[in-house]
Scaffold this motif. Sequence first.
Motif, PDB file in Angstrom:
ATOM      1  N   TYR A   1       0.804 -49.652  24.313  1.00 27.15           N
ATOM      2  CA  TYR A   1       2.028 -50.392  23.964  1.00 27.15           C
ATOM      3  C   TYR A   1       2.149 -51.684  24.772  1.00 27.15           C
ATOM      4  O   TYR A   1       2.606 -52.707  24.271  1.00 27.15           O
TER       5      TYR A   1
ATOM      6  N   GLY B   1      10.920 -43.343  20.699  1.00 22.12           N
ATOM      7  CA  GLY B   1      11.690 -42.114  20.785  1.00 22.12           C
ATOM      8  C   GLY B   1      11.782 -41.704  22.246  1.00 22.12           C
ATOM      9  O   GLY B   1      10.953 -42.098  23.049  1.00 22.12           O
TER      10      GLY B   1
ATOM     11  N   ASN C   1       8.334 -37.245  27.590  1.00 19.37           N
ATOM     12  CA  ASN C   1       9.454 -38.123  27.901  1.00 19.37           C
ATOM     13  C   ASN C   1       9.059 -39.155  28.964  1.00 19.37           C
ATOM     14  O   ASN C   1       9.712 -39.271  29.998  1.00 19.37           O
ATOM     15  N   GLN C   2       7.980 -39.870  28.717  1.00 21.20           N
ATOM     16  CA  GLN C   2       7.494 -40.828  29.724  1.00 21.20           C
ATOM     17  C   GLN C   2       7.168 -42.216  29.187  1.00 21.20           C
ATOM     18  O   GLN C   2       7.293 -43.201  29.916  1.00 21.20           O
ATOM     19  N   VAL C   3       6.728 -42.302  27.926  1.00 16.72           N
ATOM     20  CA  VAL C   3       6.081 -43.546  27.467  1.00 16.72           C
ATOM     21  C   VAL C   3       6.992 -44.771  27.616  1.00 16.72           C
ATOM     22  O   VAL C   3       6.581 -45.806  28.140  1.00 16.72           O
TER      23      VAL C   3
ATOM     24  N   ALA D   1       8.161 -37.176  22.609  1.00 19.44           N
ATOM     25  CA  ALA D   1       7.377 -36.707  21.477  1.00 19.44           C
ATOM     26  C   ALA D   1       7.506 -35.195  21.497  1.00 19.44           C
ATOM     27  O   ALA D   1       7.329 -34.586  22.551  1.00 19.44           O
TER      28      ALA D   1
ATOM     29  N   ILE E   1      -0.173 -44.456  16.970  1.00 11.90           N
ATOM     30  CA  ILE E   1      -1.420 -44.322  17.721  1.00 11.90           C
ATOM     31  C   ILE E   1      -1.992 -42.947  17.408  1.00 11.90           C
ATOM     32  O   ILE E   1      -1.306 -41.941  17.606  1.00 11.90           O
TER      33      ILE E   1
ATOM     34  N   GLU F   1      -5.686 -38.245  20.209  1.00  7.36           N
ATOM     35  CA  GLU F   1      -4.502 -37.794  20.932  1.00  7.36           C
ATOM     36  C   GLU F   1      -4.725 -36.564  21.797  1.00  7.36           C
ATOM     37  O   GLU F   1      -3.933 -36.285  22.688  1.00  7.36           O
TER      38      GLU F   1
ATOM     39  N   SER G   1       8.166 -47.275  17.039  1.00  7.99           N
ATOM     40  CA  SER G   1       7.084 -46.288  17.003  1.00  7.99           C
ATOM     41  C   SER G   1       7.138 -45.391  15.765  1.00  7.99           C
ATOM     42  O   SER G   1       8.201 -45.085  15.247  1.00  7.99           O
TER      43      SER G   1
ATOM     44  N   ASN H   1       7.529 -37.697  14.222  1.00  2.00           N
ATOM     45  CA  ASN H   1       8.306 -37.295  15.387  1.00  2.00           C
ATOM     46  C   ASN H   1       9.793 -37.611  15.125  1.00  2.00           C
ATOM     47  O   ASN H   1      10.137 -38.755  14.846  1.00  2.00           O
TER      48      ASN H   1
HETATM   49  N1  AMP Z   1       0.642 -41.421  19.518  1.00  4.41           N
HETATM   50  C1  AMP Z   1       1.758 -42.169  19.538  1.00  4.41           C
HETATM   51  N2  AMP Z   1       1.930 -43.159  18.619  1.00  4.41           N
HETATM   52  C2  AMP Z   1       3.040 -43.907  18.622  1.00  4.41           C
HETATM   53  N3  AMP Z   1       4.038 -43.762  19.483  1.00  4.41           N
HETATM   54  C3  AMP Z   1       3.940 -42.805  20.421  1.00  4.41           C
HETATM   55  C4  AMP Z   1       2.795 -41.959  20.496  1.00  4.41           C
HETATM   56  N4  AMP Z   1       2.987 -41.084  21.523  1.00  4.41           N
HETATM   57  C5  AMP Z   1       4.186 -41.373  22.052  1.00  4.41           C
HETATM   58  N5  AMP Z   1       4.769 -42.397  21.388  1.00  4.41           N
HETATM   59  C6  AMP Z   1       6.122 -42.948  21.620  1.00  4.41           C
HETATM   60  O1  AMP Z   1       6.542 -42.622  22.933  1.00  4.41           O
HETATM   61  C7  AMP Z   1       7.694 -41.779  22.895  1.00  4.41           C
HETATM   62  C8  AMP Z   1       7.711 -40.862  24.082  1.00  4.41           C
HETATM   63  O2  AMP Z   1       6.563 -40.041  24.083  1.00  4.41           O
HETATM   64  P1  AMP Z   1       6.222 -39.049  25.275  1.00  4.41           P
HETATM   65  O3  AMP Z   1       6.484 -39.800  26.542  1.00  4.41           O
HETATM   66  O4  AMP Z   1       4.788 -38.716  25.098  1.00  4.41           O
HETATM   67  O5  AMP Z   1       7.146 -37.864  25.129  1.00  4.41           O
HETATM   68  C9  AMP Z   1       7.640 -41.128  21.524  1.00  4.41           C
HETATM   69  O6  AMP Z   1       8.919 -40.704  21.103  1.00  4.41           O
HETATM   70  C10 AMP Z   1       7.113 -42.285  20.690  1.00  4.41           C
HETATM   71  O7  AMP Z   1       8.154 -43.201  20.446  1.00  4.41           O
END
Ligand code: AMP
Lengths: 251, 326
Positions: free
Chosen positions: A102, A117, A126-128, A120, A62, A90, A6, A35
């Motif tokens: 994804y 990661g 902390n979910q993706v 973000a 994204i 976003e 990512s 990020n």
């Molecule tokens: N807009 C985005 N584009 C690409 N990767 C993303 C995006 N949003 C989240 N991710 C990936 O998902 C991880 C967890 O995101 P989150 O669950 O939103 O905290 C991030 O550290 C990125 O690796």
Amino acid sequence: MKILVSAKRVSDPNARLNISRDGKWIEGDVEYILNPFCENAIECALQLAEAHDGTETVAVGIGDDETARFIRQGALARGVDRGILVEADEAVIDSDVIARIYQGLCERERPDILLLGKQAIDGDSNQVGQLVAEYLGWPQATFASKVEIQGDEVIVQREVDGGLETIALTMPCVITADLRLNEPRYASLAGIMKAKKKPLDELEMDDLDLDSTDPKVRVVAMSTPAGRKAGVMVKTVDELVHKLKTEARVV
Amino acid sequence: MSKILVLAEHDKGTVKKLTLNTLLFARQLAQKTGGSVDIAVLGHGVGPVAEALRGFGAGTIHVADHADLAYPLAGPYAKVLADLAKSTGAKVVAATASSLGKDVLPRVAARLGAGMASDVVALVDTKEGTAYRRPVWAGSLLADVVIDSPVHVVSVRSSAFDAAEAVGGASPVQAFAAQPDLAKARVRFVKFDGVQSTRPDLAEASVVVAGGRGLKPEKGGFGVIEPLADLLGGAIGASRAAVDDGYCPNDYQIGQTGKVVAPQLYFAIAISGAVQHLAGMKNSKVIVAINTREDEPIFKVADYGLVADAFVAVPELVEKLKAIKS
Ligand SMILES: Nc1ncnc2c1ncn2[C@@H]1O[C@H](COP(=O)(O)O)[C@@H](O)[C@H]1O
Ligand SMILES: Cc1cc2nc3c(=O)[nH]c(=O)nc-3n(C[C@H](O)[C@H](O)[C@H](O)COP(=O)(O)OP(=O)(O)OC[C@H]3O[C@@H](n4cnc5c(N)ncnc54)[C@H](O)[C@@H]3O)c2cc1C
């Protein structure tokens, strides 16, 4: 081997954030950075590629057109082979929509490892990684602080409450990077030059055959947390002890 | 009547205290929505855990006891918790935003087609119903979110809720026929290297003594704050810089990407006070900062600030506290 990694753009955590007029997001001239957790994920992908011949690395961002710059400078210039930009707003999508994007990308690209990661640093969700792992039916290792490939298994050390856990996953799998996984490298001048010519595909969400692109979570209001009341400076340890005992009554 | 299912966390047969904070969140939500609270206990040989939770007013305590759940691996755990939520008709699944909760809950959400709110710190009434309030941008802002799916998944920031008190009675305990399908999960537990400590758990302690990068090992390192923690029965915490530089274990990190704590008394010793650190401690009741530089941001959140060398001031503080205690 193929690794999808990512490259998400986030607003600079040190910049002043203003709540937008509709009260549902932020606005104004914010500076953006990559990020930090994606930097760790990218570094991990590059190290795995260096250790395992014939590995292809693909960076995914994204967001709006501006995101392309972060894919090029943050991922391709460091050595990632190619990039994919998926256009989305976003401010209205949630982690779940990102996860479904994804999922669509993984079904298209068929990577052995999806490296994200752990969070973000704008939405702090902390979910993706976990969501997409479940959507794909893949095993996951979140909060990774060490990643090693042994045969057809990936051995991951994870930072968890109370210590360090080690688990082994069979590929294909999802890994989310913690900050202590590595020290991200800087892009070299040669890398920056090369990055200009590397392929960067642009996709719309519609290109991915997703079941739905509706978010499940919506922000209805944003606010600033109440600040702390200003404290006092004490001159000596004696004065500190006195205040803690008679004023704060905590000792 | 909407049912809220709370995942209990446990360690060596004892309920983790943070589970009680999550239970209080669930009680508050149940009060707002007119629902009831059930508890889920997953693991192997977890009868005593369920027994210990019987006095907390849960409608039912569901026990999923299975050898494949002996170690909390996200895939199998999420499958069983989601199956349980489906079979009991739970409308909200909640757990502590611990490393386990963060690992497992999004997978539960994916299985249930549910939206998830992470790190919830409060419930707020809005025009669109009950919203979950959660910190974003390292706590610089708060977002109130609503979830549009029929089922909600919520991870709860324990420092924002008190521990639920026992209410008496004896909730019925019911066995759930768990099917973790570990063999299909393609994941294998290898080992766990635990941090040994006789001090209280960081997230549960009422006093936290945290050290930063200023506590250089060559000058005495974290050794200088240990007597203070011991004297006050406190836990030791750290900034990310102190962890990165190897002064203490990872598990001590407080902040946006570490633990979030809100003790009665927090000492920030040789910590500058970066936003990412403040995100993990700024809701402490009383904050004391000791730092050699008077212009550090930590003094903006401290109730009591002392400009001094930690290696001189902390030993003196320990002596004087001992004196008033005896
Ligand atoms: N807009 C985005 N584009 C690409 N990767 C993303 C995006 N949003 C989240 N991710 C990936 O998902 C991880 C967890 O995101 P989150 O669950 O939103 O905290 C991030 O550290 C990125 O690796
Ligand atoms: C994505 C991301 C996530 C992060 N997450 C976290 C997190 O969860 N937690 C966290 O803490 N940080 C986090 N950080 C790092 C954060 O930005 C800071 O770098 C870090 O908090 C600094 O730690 P520090 O205050 O110990 O070190 P420094 O900023 O180096 O401060 C050291 C302090 O010690 C003082 N000092 C030196 N010697 C003495 C002495 N003898 N006596 C008294 N004082 C002395 C100095 O004046 C200084 O104020 C994160 C960063 C990023 C980018």
